[in-house]
Design an enzyme around this catalytic site. Structure first.
Site, PDB file in Angstrom:
ATOM      1  N   HIS A 113      -6.943  31.078 -19.445  1.00  0.00           N
ATOM      2  CA  HIS A 113      -5.814  30.931 -18.344  1.00  0.00           C
ATOM      3  C   HIS A 113      -4.449  31.004 -18.960  1.00  0.00           C
ATOM      4  O   HIS A 113      -3.705  31.494 -18.464  1.00  0.00           O
ATOM      5  CB  HIS A 113      -5.821  29.530 -17.590  1.00  0.00           C
ATOM      6  CG  HIS A 113      -6.675  29.471 -16.452  1.00  0.00           C
ATOM      7  ND1 HIS A 113      -6.313  29.960 -15.436  1.00  0.00           N
ATOM      8  CD2 HIS A 113      -7.885  28.699 -16.227  1.00  0.00           C
ATOM      9  CE1 HIS A 113      -7.246  29.656 -14.449  1.00  0.00           C
ATOM     10  NE2 HIS A 113      -8.145  29.071 -14.763  1.00  0.00           N
ATOM     11  N   GLU A 145      -8.839  17.548 -15.753  1.00  0.00           N
ATOM     12  CA  GLU A 145      -8.555  18.197 -14.490  1.00  0.00           C
ATOM     13  C   GLU A 145     -10.064  18.421 -14.193  1.00  0.00           C
ATOM     14  O   GLU A 145     -10.531  18.331 -12.968  1.00  0.00           O
ATOM     15  CB  GLU A 145      -7.924  19.464 -14.677  1.00  0.00           C
ATOM     16  CG  GLU A 145      -7.544  20.079 -13.462  1.00  0.00           C
ATOM     17  CD  GLU A 145      -6.985  21.476 -13.611  1.00  0.00           C
ATOM     18  OE1 GLU A 145      -6.639  22.319 -12.769  1.00  0.00           O
ATOM     19  OE2 GLU A 145      -6.344  21.809 -14.899  1.00  0.00           O
ATOM     20  N   HIS A 146     -10.639  19.117 -15.063  1.00  0.00           N
ATOM     21  CA  HIS A 146     -12.216  19.553 -14.618  1.00  0.00           C
ATOM     22  C   HIS A 146     -13.169  18.721 -15.704  1.00  0.00           C
ATOM     23  O   HIS A 146     -12.878  18.871 -17.036  1.00  0.00           O
ATOM     24  CB  HIS A 146     -12.608  21.074 -15.013  1.00  0.00           C
ATOM     25  CG  HIS A 146     -11.335  21.986 -13.985  1.00  0.00           C
ATOM     26  ND1 HIS A 146     -10.061  22.502 -14.638  1.00  0.00           N
ATOM     27  CD2 HIS A 146     -11.562  22.546 -12.960  1.00  0.00           C
ATOM     28  CE1 HIS A 146      -9.623  23.152 -13.744  1.00  0.00           C
ATOM     29  NE2 HIS A 146     -10.444  23.200 -12.640  1.00  0.00           N
ATOM     30  N   GLU A 166      14.146 -13.942   3.840  1.00  0.00           N
ATOM     31  CA  GLU A 166      14.599 -12.775   3.152  1.00  0.00           C
ATOM     32  C   GLU A 166      16.064 -12.429   3.397  1.00  0.00           C
ATOM     33  O   GLU A 166      16.869 -11.341   2.912  1.00  0.00           O
ATOM     34  CB  GLU A 166      13.786 -11.204   3.676  1.00  0.00           C
ATOM     35  CG  GLU A 166      12.433 -11.310   3.246  1.00  0.00           C
ATOM     36  CD  GLU A 166      11.525 -10.125   3.373  1.00  0.00           C
ATOM     37  OE1 GLU A 166      12.304  -9.140   4.170  1.00  0.00           O
ATOM     38  OE2 GLU A 166      10.434 -10.029   3.047  1.00  0.00           O
ATOM     39  N   HIS A 221      17.469  -9.450  11.572  1.00  0.00           N
ATOM     40  CA  HIS A 221      16.004  -9.152  11.995  1.00  0.00           C
ATOM     41  C   HIS A 221      15.725 -10.486  12.939  1.00  0.00           C
ATOM     42  O   HIS A 221      14.870 -10.270  13.868  1.00  0.00           O
ATOM     43  CB  HIS A 221      15.134  -9.046  10.750  1.00  0.00           C
ATOM     44  CG  HIS A 221      15.237  -7.579  10.194  1.00  0.00           C
ATOM     45  ND1 HIS A 221      16.507  -7.156   9.556  1.00  0.00           N
ATOM     46  CD2 HIS A 221      14.123  -6.832   9.711  1.00  0.00           C
ATOM     47  CE1 HIS A 221      16.144  -6.008   9.036  1.00  0.00           C
ATOM     48  NE2 HIS A 221      14.924  -5.848   9.382  1.00  0.00           N
ATOM     49  N   TYR A 227       3.082  28.813  -1.989  1.00  0.00           N
ATOM     50  CA  TYR A 227       3.682  29.489  -3.321  1.00  0.00           C
ATOM     51  C   TYR A 227       2.294  30.110  -3.773  1.00  0.00           C
ATOM     52  O   TYR A 227       1.370  29.265  -4.280  1.00  0.00           O
ATOM     53  CB  TYR A 227       4.392  28.915  -4.351  1.00  0.00           C
ATOM     54  CG  TYR A 227       5.039  29.467  -5.350  1.00  0.00           C
ATOM     55  CD1 TYR A 227       6.162  30.246  -5.206  1.00  0.00           C
ATOM     56  CD2 TYR A 227       4.389  30.215  -6.544  1.00  0.00           C
ATOM     57  CE1 TYR A 227       7.056  31.186  -6.263  1.00  0.00           C
ATOM     58  CE2 TYR A 227       4.792  31.071  -7.318  1.00  0.00           C
ATOM     59  CZ  TYR A 227       5.946  31.594  -7.363  1.00  0.00           C
ATOM     60  OH  TYR A 227       6.501  32.470  -8.383  1.00  0.00           O
ATOM     61  N   ASP A 237     -13.768  26.714  -8.774  1.00  0.00           N
ATOM     62  CA  ASP A 237     -12.707  27.774  -8.592  1.00  0.00           C
ATOM     63  C   ASP A 237     -12.775  28.692  -7.613  1.00  0.00           C
ATOM     64  O   ASP A 237     -11.504  29.051  -6.773  1.00  0.00           O
ATOM     65  CB  ASP A 237     -12.407  28.545  -9.997  1.00  0.00           C
ATOM     66  CG  ASP A 237     -11.434  27.804 -10.930  1.00  0.00           C
ATOM     67  OD1 ASP A 237     -11.105  26.599 -10.557  1.00  0.00           O
ATOM     68  OD2 ASP A 237     -11.315  28.238 -11.861  1.00  0.00           O
ATOM     69  N   GLN A 272     -11.647  28.416 -19.582  1.00  0.00           N
ATOM     70  CA  GLN A 272     -10.487  27.800 -19.427  1.00  0.00           C
ATOM     71  C   GLN A 272      -9.378  28.310 -20.234  1.00  0.00           C
ATOM     72  O   GLN A 272      -8.162  28.314 -19.821  1.00  0.00           O
ATOM     73  CB  GLN A 272     -10.849  26.087 -19.359  1.00  0.00           C
ATOM     74  CG  GLN A 272      -9.621  25.193 -18.822  1.00  0.00           C
ATOM     75  CD  GLN A 272      -9.766  25.455 -17.398  1.00  0.00           C
ATOM     76  OE1 GLN A 272     -10.643  25.650 -16.784  1.00  0.00           O
ATOM     77  NE2 GLN A 272      -8.556  25.169 -16.844  1.00  0.00           N
TER      78      GLN A 272
END
Length: 427
Positions: free
Chosen positions: A258, A323-324, A411, A416, A125, A357, A255
């Site tokens: 944005h 994030e940064h 178990e 099994h 996307y 970036d 920043q």
């Protein structure tokens, strides 16, 4: 920007995390309806939603070869070369992330292994409109290509003329995207997740979008894989007395432009630098195109944190997990190893966040909202799958059978246990 003491760090974190809008009931309900309608009505729903949200009625969503050729002709020549160079840098960086299958042959009776294979089909996307980023195409498509993904489908919302920006198409051409469709929003995510008459279902969806796209990705997760749920972007800067206030202000602004919900944070143990940075902000913002967005972002989520020491600054960074992270100190290489939580780290005054970036080659799809505590940037790993391989000979299973049976019976899974027992009933 608000100036606060480092001792108020819990309030800082609470304020930043409150930016996330992933639990808005009204939007979730709208997205749910869009996903359902698109799943049921397929291309018809895509046309209806594209006309409603993008203001254009499209009969054919697929971008034609002619449109791509025109984009290659019309794009600024220097910009095209820039995108090619950026793509090479991204390739060089991400090729080092390639994994290899491996096999462990303990002896002739046991072979274990892990098979690395690429995903078959991936959907990317790419935002449109004012947030139209060719760099996003490169950052998502190239790692997928390097991983060996066979089919890369890209979707991006059209403008009112039914077109996608030339630079987006050129970036897709450079990155080797197989098909491009003029579709956006939650309906585009639905098309990738469930398929329509025109658009094929994919195995994983990556790439950022608005809140509707993000919530759509969240709701289809499980039907398909997704990369991450990206929240509003953020930058954090550690500065000491040696840092340049002009550079700090510029990086905070980069920043803030944005989004009104982007967070720009300065943390410093040197109080005199604060007024200098605030003055620089006043000087730099008025001349910028997105000054209204910048002012709102800094007003609501711009924070300057004054600490007692560089060590305390590092502690706060690790708690916020940005994030940064830019480290603008006298010796940034002596500090970065103490950073435990950050999506990407930028060292020194000539490594501003836009370098990562656009051009350095590292990926700019990064974990937000403190999720760098447990998440990583988009990479080749996001486009592969790992399959375990097990071979036991009869002799090896005989040697291990009692242990396997005991664990299975502990178990309560006697089926099994019997699966192993039955192979030695005649022994």
């Amino acid at each position: 920007m608000e100036v606060i003491k480092g001792s108020d760090r819990k309030e800082i974190l609470k304020r930043l995390l409150s930016r996330s809008k992933l639990e808005i009931d009204e939007i979730n309900s709208i997205v749910k309806d869009i996903l359902y309608n698109t799943r049921m009505k397929k291309d018809k729903a895509l046309r209806e939603y594209t006309e409603k949200f993008d203001g254009v009625l499209l009969e054919n969503f697929l971008v034609s070869e002619e449109e791509i050729e025109n984009a290659l002709k019309n794009i600024n020549r220097e910009l095209k070369e820039d995108l090619i160079k950026a793509a090479e840098n991204i390739k060089n960086y991400h090729e080092k992330q390639l994994r290899k299958s491996y096999f462990l042959k303990e002896d002739k009776n046991i072979v274990l292994g892990q098979i690395i294979s690429p995903l078959e089909k991936v959907g990317i996307y790419v935002p449109g409109g004012s947030a139209s980023y060719p760099s996003t195409v490169l950052m998502n498509a190239l790692p997928a290509k390097i991983a060996g993904v066979n089919e890369i489908t890209m979707i991006s919302p059209p403008n009112k003329y039914g077109k996608i920006k030339d630079s987006i198409l050129v970036a897709a051409f450079i990155a080797g995207v197989n098909k491009i469709y003029k579709i956006g929003g939650a309906q585009g995510i639905a098309a990738l997740a469930f398929g329509t008459e025109t658009i094929g279902k994919v195995d994983k969806i990556t790439g950022p979008g608005n809140i509707y796209v993000t919530l759509a990705k969240k709701q289809v997760s499980g039907y398909v894989g997704i990369d991450m749920l990206a929240g509003p972007s953020e930058i954090m800067i550690i500065a000491d007395q040696w840092a340049n206030p002009k550079y700090i202000a510029a990086d905070l602004i980069s920043q803030a432009e944005h989004d009104k919900m982007a967070a720009s944070i300065l943390v410093t143990d040197y109080e005199p630098i604060i007024d200098k940075v605030l003055l620089e902000l006043e000087l730099q913002i008025p001349s910028l195109d997105r000054k209204d967005i910048i002012k709102k972002s800094l007003e609501d989520y711009g924070i300057i944190i004054l600490t007692e020491s560089l060590e305390e600054s590092i502690e706060i960074v690790n708690e916020i997990a940005p994030e940064h992270l830019e480290i603008l100190t006298e010796n940034p290489f002596e500090i970065y190893s103490n950073i435990k939580n950050a999506g990407a780290i930028f060292l020194g005054e000539y490594s501003p966040e836009p370098v990562g970036d656009y051009f350095a080659g590292t990926n700019h799809t990064l974990p937000t909202s403190s999720t760098s505590r447990f998440s990583s940037s988009l990479s080749v790993d996001d486009f592969i799958k790992k399959t375990s391989l097990i071979y036991y000979s009869k002799e090896a299973l005989l040697e291990s059978k009692d242990s396997i049976i005991r664990i299975a019976e502990e178990e309560g899974l006697r089926g099994h246990a019997n699966s192993v027992k039955i192979r030695f009933e005649d022994v």
